[in-house]
Motif scaffolding. Structure first.
Motif, short mmCIF file in Angstrom:
data_model
loop_
_atom_site.label_atom_id
_atom_site.label_comp_id
_atom_site.label_asym_id
_atom_site.label_seq_id
_atom_site.Cartn_x
_atom_site.Cartn_y
_atom_site.Cartn_z
N ILE A 1 0.87 -1.21 -0.01
CA ILE A 1 -0.13 -0.22 -0.09
C ILE A 1 0.95 1.18 0.04
N THR A 2 0.43 2.03 -0.79
CA THR A 2 1.16 3.44 -0.86
C THR A 2 0.20 4.49 -0.56
N ARG A 3 0.70 6.01 -0.59
CA ARG A 3 -0.43 7.00 -0.43
C ARG A 3 -1.32 7.16 -1.71
N GLY A 4 -0.82 6.58 -2.68
CA GLY A 4 -1.62 6.50 -4.24
C GLY A 4 -2.66 5.36 -4.28
N THR A 5 -2.69 4.45 -3.13
CA THR A 5 -3.69 3.32 -3.04
C THR A 5 -4.82 4.04 -3.20
N THR A 6 -5.69 3.42 -3.98
CA THR A 6 -7.38 3.65 -3.87
C THR A 6 -7.94 2.46 -3.73
#
Ligand code: ADP
Length: 495
Positions: free
Chosen positions: A365-370
């Motif tokens: 998971i990264t900050r861009g994960t939706t």
């Protein structure tokens, strides 16, 4: 007035009833979901009365939809969630405990002891199964151990044990018949699949009195008649098979080497191995596919515990989906998971890991994960797990299937099947009617009553072909294996 075969398909999350014409056309269907009970972490139960009640309602509704009465039903076939264990009073029919569901891990520690004490080989040799809490034996033992007075009552013949087919049959026949079929018996871990009898040594090992066990009969067999009170007329019940074996039959996998995969609550890949029980070297199970007359057909099976159930979890527990079907549209919003990898080890992992202590995880998971990445990763995980099973099936059977026939609720999802074709590098074939489990049960019943012949009518299929490169496939599988490895033993380490 047309005549129908009534299939009762008692699944893990819903009870369905389907009317088929003797030509295999689906005339009417109805289904009701019922409560999943989670008393503790890793424990799963159902209320047996709710199982039967929802099945009756589905049956009545399916008839009502086409204005059919009991006179229009030629015969009844039953198919069911397997291994789930129910114990009830022979006289009253009252369950003495909730149904312990196949997914329930409460007996994992006891099963570990059996492995440590060296029972793996003897159990595999007799039953075709690996020692695991998944099967009925340790669940039945648990009920007899924990419900006050149960074992003594069982010895006196006052209690009945049954898998869900047996429970339905008992109730449908007004308590007259206590029986099961070979396919269901072969999933209890108490049935000798070579001698076709309850195994005395195993009954002793689990401290289970023979008096509690049902009679075992072929899958296409006249088991009894529905009680007149239910539909106003007695109707023969002439086919029973566990859901996965019924699906294998309903997919027309009647030749050795034929393979199907079902994407239901769990995922189950079965290969017909003919009259020979093949022993796996790679964590697959050997089961009885069905018995017809004196002939017994065996199957090799890979089991994935959490398949569509992960979508259900996204919908019901996470609130990320309004419906299971919406998973397709949401996952399509992104072109890949951008490295997010989901391991649905909610109740451990089955084939080929067989680790009851693995637990679910989301990696990468990264900050861009939706939400879309997560939903897509869940669908992809369903395909990764299936790919693992196909790989070991290839090793054991020594042959690569030419294609995979698919069914089950989640096989309605086109994106899922395209991802599966990509990961397996195999054509995926979905029949127009994905109710193959129910159709299998209807066919066994119809075969017994002489209103259906083999081979079954083949429905038209939609085919999904692989579209990604070998390099991309290998990269995806490598990431999955890395993630799956990291979930192993999780619950044990944190005890
Ligand atoms: P069972 O017979 O084991 O109860 P089904 O074969 O009816 O299960 O499949 C139901 C499962 O499939 C549920 O877990 C549900 O979340 C999932 N499912 C149903 N439709 C879809 C879909 N379009 N996409 C993904 N999953 C789905």
């Amino acid at each position: 007035m047309s005549k129908y075969i009534l299939a009762l398909d008692q699944g893990t999350t819903s009870s369905r009833a389907i009317l088929f014409s003797p030509y295999g056309d689906l005339a009417s269907s109805a289904s009701y979901e019922f409560e999943q009970i989670f008393p503790k972490s890793g424990w799963v139960e159902h209320n047996p009365q709710e199982i039967f009640g929802s099945q009756l309602r589905a049956m009545r509704k399916a008839l009502e939809k086409v204005g059919a009465t009991a006179d229009d039903i030629l015969t009844v076939g039953i198919t069911n969630q397997r291994e789930t264990t129910i114990v009830w009073e022979r006289d009253t029919g009252n369950p003495i405990y909730n149904a312990i569901v196949w997914q329930c891990r409460r007996t994992a520690a006891f099963c570990d002891e059996l492995v440590e004490n060296g029972y793996t080989e003897v159990i595999r040799e007799k039953t075709g199964l690996l020692i695991d809490a998944y099967f009925s034996a340790s669940k039945l033992k648990w009920i007899l151990d924990h419900v006050s007075g149960a074992r003594e009552r069982a010895v006196r013949g006052e209690l009945c044990f049954g898998t869900v087919d047996t429970w339905l049959l008992y109730n449908l026949t007004g308590g007259k018949v206590h029986a099961t079929d070979y396919s269901n018996a072969s999933r209890t871990m108490l049935f000798n699949i070579h001698t076709l009898t309850w195994d005395e040594e195993l009954l002793k090992l689990f401290d289970i009195p023979l008096a509690v066990m049902p009679t075992v009969l072929p899958s296409a067999h006249r088991f009894g008649f529905t009680d007149k009170k239910l539909l106003g007329k007695e109707i023969p019940i002439s086919g029973i098979a566990g859901d996965q074996q019924a699906a294998l039959f309903g997919q027309n996998c009647q030749k050795p080497g034929d393979v199907k995969n079902t994407y239901g609550t769990g995922g189950f890949l079965l290969m017909n191995t003919g009259n020979t029980p093949v022993t796996s070297q790679n964590g697959l199970l050997t089961s009885i596919a069905w018995g017809i007359g004196k002939e017994v057909t065996y199957a090799l099976e890979g089991s994935v515990f959490i398949c569509g159930a992960a979508i259900q979890w996204l919908r019901d527990s996470m609130g990320l989906l309004a419906s299971s079907a919406e998973s397709e549209e949401i996952a399509m919003r992104v072109k890949d998971t951008e490295g997010v990898c989901f391991v649905p080890a909610f109740v451990g992992l089955g084939t080929p890991y067989w680790d009851p202590y693995a637990r679910g995880a989301i990696f990468g998971i990264t900050r861009g994960t939706t939400k879309a990445h997560i939903v897509r990763a869940v669908l992809e995980a369903m395909c990764f797990q299936t790919a693992d099973v196909v790989r070991v099936m290839q090793k054991d059977a020594g042959q690569t299937p030419l294609a995979l026939r698919v069914d089950g609720g989640a096989s309605a999802n086109d994106l899922l099947l395209q991802m599966q074709a990509d990961l397996l590098n195999l054509p995926i074939r979905r029949p127009a009617c994905i109710e193959t489990t129910a159709f299998g049960a209807a066919s066994l019943a119809g075969l017994c009553e002489g209103c259906i012949e083999l081979p079954l009518q083949r429905a038209s299929v939609t085919e999904f072909l692989p579209q990604i490169s070998e390099e991309e496939r290998e990269a995806k599988l490598a990431l999955w294996h890395k993630a799956a490895e990291r979930t192993l033993g999780w619950a044990k380490e944190n005890e």
